[in-house]
Design a protein around this motif. Structure first.
Motif, PDB file in Angstrom:
ATOM      1  N   VAL A  18      46.537   1.954 -30.785  1.00 46.75           N
ATOM      2  CA  VAL A  18      46.709   3.302 -30.233  1.00 46.75           C
ATOM      3  C   VAL A  18      45.389   3.865 -29.689  1.00 46.75           C
ATOM      4  O   VAL A  18      45.176   5.079 -29.648  1.00 46.75           O
ATOM      5  CB  VAL A  18      47.310   4.281 -31.270  1.00 46.75           C
ATOM      6  CG1 VAL A  18      48.025   5.430 -30.550  1.00 46.75           C
ATOM      7  CG2 VAL A  18      48.295   3.596 -32.191  1.00 46.75           C
ATOM      8  N   GLY A  19      44.493   2.969 -29.279  1.00 46.81           N
ATOM      9  CA  GLY A  19      43.227   3.418 -28.714  1.00 46.81           C
ATOM     10  C   GLY A  19      42.246   3.928 -29.745  1.00 46.81           C
ATOM     11  O   GLY A  19      41.312   4.656 -29.389  1.00 46.81           O
ATOM     12  N   LEU A  20      42.395   3.526 -31.004  1.00 46.78           N
ATOM     13  CA  LEU A  20      41.547   4.024 -32.081  1.00 46.78           C
ATOM     14  C   LEU A  20      40.468   3.005 -32.441  1.00 46.78           C
ATOM     15  O   LEU A  20      40.767   1.902 -32.896  1.00 46.78           O
ATOM     16  CB  LEU A  20      42.387   4.347 -33.325  1.00 46.78           C
ATOM     17  CG  LEU A  20      43.498   5.383 -33.117  1.00 46.78           C
ATOM     18  CD1 LEU A  20      44.276   5.566 -34.405  1.00 46.78           C
ATOM     19  CD2 LEU A  20      42.922   6.708 -32.636  1.00 46.78           C
ATOM     20  N   LEU A  46      40.242   4.565 -24.423  1.00 51.68           N
ATOM     21  CA  LEU A  46      41.208   4.045 -23.459  1.00 51.68           C
ATOM     22  C   LEU A  46      40.549   3.792 -22.106  1.00 51.68           C
ATOM     23  O   LEU A  46      40.860   2.804 -21.427  1.00 51.68           O
ATOM     24  CB  LEU A  46      42.369   5.017 -23.307  1.00 51.68           C
ATOM     25  CG  LEU A  46      43.358   5.096 -24.471  1.00 51.68           C
ATOM     26  CD1 LEU A  46      44.384   6.186 -24.220  1.00 51.68           C
ATOM     27  CD2 LEU A  46      44.047   3.760 -24.710  1.00 51.68           C
ATOM     28  N   GLU A  47      39.653   4.655 -21.694  1.00 49.49           N
ATOM     29  CA  GLU A  47      38.954   4.439 -20.426  1.00 49.49           C
ATOM     30  C   GLU A  47      38.118   3.171 -20.470  1.00 49.49           C
ATOM     31  O   GLU A  47      38.060   2.418 -19.490  1.00 49.49           O
ATOM     32  CB  GLU A  47      38.077   5.650 -20.113  1.00 49.49           C
ATOM     33  CG  GLU A  47      38.874   6.891 -19.725  1.00 49.49           C
ATOM     34  CD  GLU A  47      37.978   8.058 -19.383  1.00 49.49           C
ATOM     35  OE1 GLU A  47      36.909   8.192 -20.022  1.00 49.49           O
ATOM     36  OE2 GLU A  47      38.337   8.829 -18.463  1.00 49.49           O
ATOM     37  N   ARG A  74      50.477  11.523 -23.697  1.00 47.34           N
ATOM     38  CA  ARG A  74      50.082  10.495 -22.734  1.00 47.34           C
ATOM     39  C   ARG A  74      50.758   9.158 -23.074  1.00 47.34           C
ATOM     40  O   ARG A  74      50.678   8.682 -24.200  1.00 47.34           O
ATOM     41  CB  ARG A  74      48.567  10.294 -22.753  1.00 47.34           C
ATOM     42  CG  ARG A  74      48.097   9.146 -21.835  1.00 47.34           C
ATOM     43  CD  ARG A  74      46.607   8.939 -21.879  1.00 47.34           C
ATOM     44  NE  ARG A  74      45.911  10.055 -21.251  1.00 47.34           N
ATOM     45  CZ  ARG A  74      45.092  10.877 -21.881  1.00 47.34           C
ATOM     46  NH1 ARG A  74      44.858  10.713 -23.180  1.00 47.34           N
ATOM     47  NH2 ARG A  74      44.491  11.858 -21.240  1.00 47.34           N
ATOM     48  N   ASN A  75      51.425   8.585 -22.088  1.00 44.96           N
ATOM     49  CA  ASN A  75      51.938   7.223 -22.216  1.00 44.96           C
ATOM     50  C   ASN A  75      50.757   6.277 -21.998  1.00 44.96           C
ATOM     51  O   ASN A  75      50.225   6.179 -20.882  1.00 44.96           O
ATOM     52  CB  ASN A  75      53.041   6.960 -21.187  1.00 44.96           C
ATOM     53  CG  ASN A  75      53.646   5.575 -21.316  1.00 44.96           C
ATOM     54  OD1 ASN A  75      52.950   4.574 -21.421  1.00 44.96           O
ATOM     55  ND2 ASN A  75      54.966   5.520 -21.281  1.00 44.96           N
ATOM     56  N   GLN A  76      50.345   5.580 -23.043  1.00 46.36           N
ATOM     57  CA  GLN A  76      49.111   4.792 -22.957  1.00 46.36           C
ATOM     58  C   GLN A  76      49.256   3.569 -22.065  1.00 46.36           C
ATOM     59  O   GLN A  76      48.277   3.150 -21.434  1.00 46.36           O
ATOM     60  CB  GLN A  76      48.665   4.390 -24.366  1.00 46.36           C
ATOM     61  CG  GLN A  76      48.234   5.587 -25.208  1.00 46.36           C
ATOM     62  CD  GLN A  76      47.759   5.183 -26.581  1.00 46.36           C
ATOM     63  OE1 GLN A  76      48.269   4.240 -27.190  1.00 46.36           O
ATOM     64  NE2 GLN A  76      46.777   5.907 -27.094  1.00 46.36           N
ATOM     65  N   ILE A  77      50.432   2.981 -21.987  1.00 43.04           N
ATOM     66  CA  ILE A  77      50.632   1.838 -21.092  1.00 43.04           C
ATOM     67  C   ILE A  77      50.473   2.278 -19.643  1.00 43.04           C
ATOM     68  O   ILE A  77      49.745   1.656 -18.859  1.00 43.04           O
ATOM     69  CB  ILE A  77      52.019   1.207 -21.304  1.00 43.04           C
ATOM     70  CG1 ILE A  77      52.177   0.684 -22.744  1.00 43.04           C
ATOM     71  CG2 ILE A  77      52.252   0.083 -20.290  1.00 43.04           C
ATOM     72  CD1 ILE A  77      51.240  -0.420 -23.134  1.00 43.04           C
ATOM     73  N   ALA A  81      47.437   1.135 -17.076  1.00 47.50           N
ATOM     74  CA  ALA A  81      47.774   0.453 -15.822  1.00 47.50           C
ATOM     75  C   ALA A  81      47.193   1.207 -14.630  1.00 47.50           C
ATOM     76  O   ALA A  81      46.595   0.598 -13.726  1.00 47.50           O
ATOM     77  CB  ALA A  81      49.290   0.329 -15.689  1.00 47.50           C
ATOM     78  N   ARG A  82      47.336   2.502 -14.626  1.00 46.03           N
ATOM     79  CA  ARG A  82      46.820   3.305 -13.512  1.00 46.03           C
ATOM     80  C   ARG A  82      45.285   3.255 -13.459  1.00 46.03           C
ATOM     81  O   ARG A  82      44.691   3.047 -12.397  1.00 46.03           O
ATOM     82  CB  ARG A  82      47.303   4.744 -13.676  1.00 46.03           C
ATOM     83  CG  ARG A  82      46.928   5.680 -12.535  1.00 46.03           C
ATOM     84  CD  ARG A  82      47.683   6.988 -12.641  1.00 46.03           C
ATOM     85  NE  ARG A  82      47.448   7.658 -13.907  1.00 46.03           N
ATOM     86  CZ  ARG A  82      48.348   7.765 -14.877  1.00 46.03           C
ATOM     87  NH1 ARG A  82      49.552   7.224 -14.736  1.00 46.03           N
ATOM     88  NH2 ARG A  82      48.060   8.404 -15.992  1.00 46.03           N
ATOM     89  N   ALA A  83      44.636   3.414 -14.621  1.00 51.81           N
ATOM     90  CA  ALA A  83      43.175   3.441 -14.660  1.00 51.81           C
ATOM     91  C   ALA A  83      42.573   2.084 -14.332  1.00 51.81           C
ATOM     92  O   ALA A  83      41.467   2.006 -13.782  1.00 51.81           O
ATOM     93  CB  ALA A  83      42.704   3.900 -16.041  1.00 51.81           C
ATOM     94  N   ALA A  84      43.279   0.994 -14.653  1.00 48.65           N
ATOM     95  CA  ALA A  84      42.764  -0.352 -14.390  1.00 48.65           C
ATOM     96  C   ALA A  84      43.201  -0.890 -13.031  1.00 48.65           C
ATOM     97  O   ALA A  84      42.834  -2.005 -12.657  1.00 48.65           O
ATOM     98  CB  ALA A  84      43.219  -1.313 -15.492  1.00 48.65           C
ATOM     99  N   GLY A  85      43.988  -0.119 -12.284  1.00 50.57           N
ATOM    100  CA  GLY A  85      44.364  -0.509 -10.934  1.00 50.57           C
ATOM    101  C   GLY A  85      45.522  -1.475 -10.841  1.00 50.57           C
ATOM    102  O   GLY A  85      45.658  -2.187  -9.841  1.00 50.57           O
TER     103      GLY A  85
END
Length: 255
Positions: A18-20, A46-47, A74-77, A81-85
Motif C-alpha cells: 500500500v505504498g508504505l 508512490l511517486e 486514490r486508486n494506487q494502480i 500507471a499514469r505517473a509511470a507513463g
C-alpha cells in the motif's frame, strides 16, 4: 538452443504494501496504523515507485488499494500507471473493507492486452486472486498470469493448480507475482510441471526488503521463453523488493 526472435521484454512484479515504507519488523508493528489511516509519506513513496516502474514493459502489483480512506480515495494502480507513463492498466479488488480499505492487485503495460480476465482463487480465507492477460506480438504474444497467493501451503497448492489451468495449450506463458513460495515448492507442483511452467533458477531473495531471506516473489516461464536477467532491485519502499526479469521469446518451444 533456439535463437531469440525479438529483443527481451522487461517485466516486473512488486508487492508495494500500500505504498508504505518499512524499515524493519519493529517498524511494521509500530506503523500498523498506517494500514487504516493515511500516512504523510505514502504519496512520495508512490511517486518513487512510479519512477522505477517507468523502465518496464509490463508490471504486476500486489497489495495495492483501489481507493479508500487510507489512501485519500486514490486508486494506487491507476495513479502508478499514469505517473509511470503506462497507457493500459487494470485491477481486481480482493477484499473490500469500504470505506477504510479496498485491497487489490493489478497490472500495467505499454501494450494493450487482447484478452483480460480476473479470477478469484480458492482459499479458506477469501481474498486471493489471479489475472490472465493475453497479448499480441507487440508484447511477444505473451500470456501473463499475475497472482498473489496465500500463506498456507495447502491453499497455495490448490491455487497453483487453478492458475495452471488458466494456461492455454501452445501459449507463451509467464506466471509472476507474490507467490509466497520458494523454488522447490513451485518446481515440484505437478500441475505446473505438466504445463511446462518452471521457476527461473536461482530466484533472488526479496523478503524482507531490509534483509532479504526468502524468495517469495517469483517468475515462472513456459516453453518457448527464456529469462536473460533476473534481479531483485535494491529499492526499499515496501517490505518486499521488486523482482525484475528480462524475457526472451524463442523461435520454437523448448523444455
Amino acid at each position: 538452443m533456439a535463437e531469440s526472435q525479438s529483443p527481451p521484454y522487461r517485466l516486473l512484479t512488486y508487492n508495494i504494501q500500500v505504498g508504505l515504507h518499512t524499515r524493519d519488523y519493529g517498524h511494521m508493528v509500530s506503523g500498523a496504523w498506517r494500514h487504516l489511516w493515511p500516512s504523510k509519506d505514502q504519496h512520495s513513496n508512490l511517486e518513487r515507485i512510479a519512477e522505477m516502474l517507468s523502465g518496464f514493459d509490463f508490471v504486476a502489483i500486489q497489495e495495492a488499494d483501489a481507493g479508500s480512506l487510507r489512501t485519500r480515495s486514490r486508486n494506487q494502480i491507476e495513479f502508478l500507471a499514469r505517473a509511470a507513463g503506462f497507457d493500459h492498466c487494470g485491477f481486481i479488488v480482493t477484499r473490500d473493507l469500504h470505506p477504510v480499505a479496498r485491497h487489490c492487485h493489478g497490472w500495467m503495460s505499454r501494450a494493450a492486452p487482447i484478452e483480460q480476465q480476473a479470477h478469484s482463487l480458492p482459499s479458506r480465507i477469501p481474498g486471493r486472486a489471479a489475472m490472465r492477460l493475453r497479448y499480441g506480438e507487440e508484447l511477444g504474444g505473451l500470456t501473463i498470469l499475475a497472482a498473489h497467493l496465500s500463506l498456507g501451503g495447502e491453499d497455495r497448492r490448490k491455487q497453483l493448480r487453478y492458475i495452471a489451468g488458466m494456461a492455454g495449450a501452445g501459449e507463451r506463458v509467464v506466471m509472476l507475482g507474490d507467490l509466497n513460495s520458494g523454488n522447490e515448492f513451485l518446481r515440484h507442483h505437478p500441475d505446473l510441471h505438466e504445463k511446462g511452467l518452471r521457476p527461473v533458477p536461482d530466484a533472488p531473495k526479496t523478503y524482507p526488503s531490509w534483509r532479504p531471506r526468502r524468495a517469495l516473489d517469483q517468475v515462472l516461464l513456459g516453453p518457448g521463453l527464456q529469462a536473460r536477467r533476473v534481479a531483485a532491485l535494491p529499492i526499499h519502499l515496501s517490505d518486499h523488493m521488486p523482482l525484475a526479469v528480462d524475457v526472451e521469446v524463442l523461435d520454437r518451444p523448448h523444455r
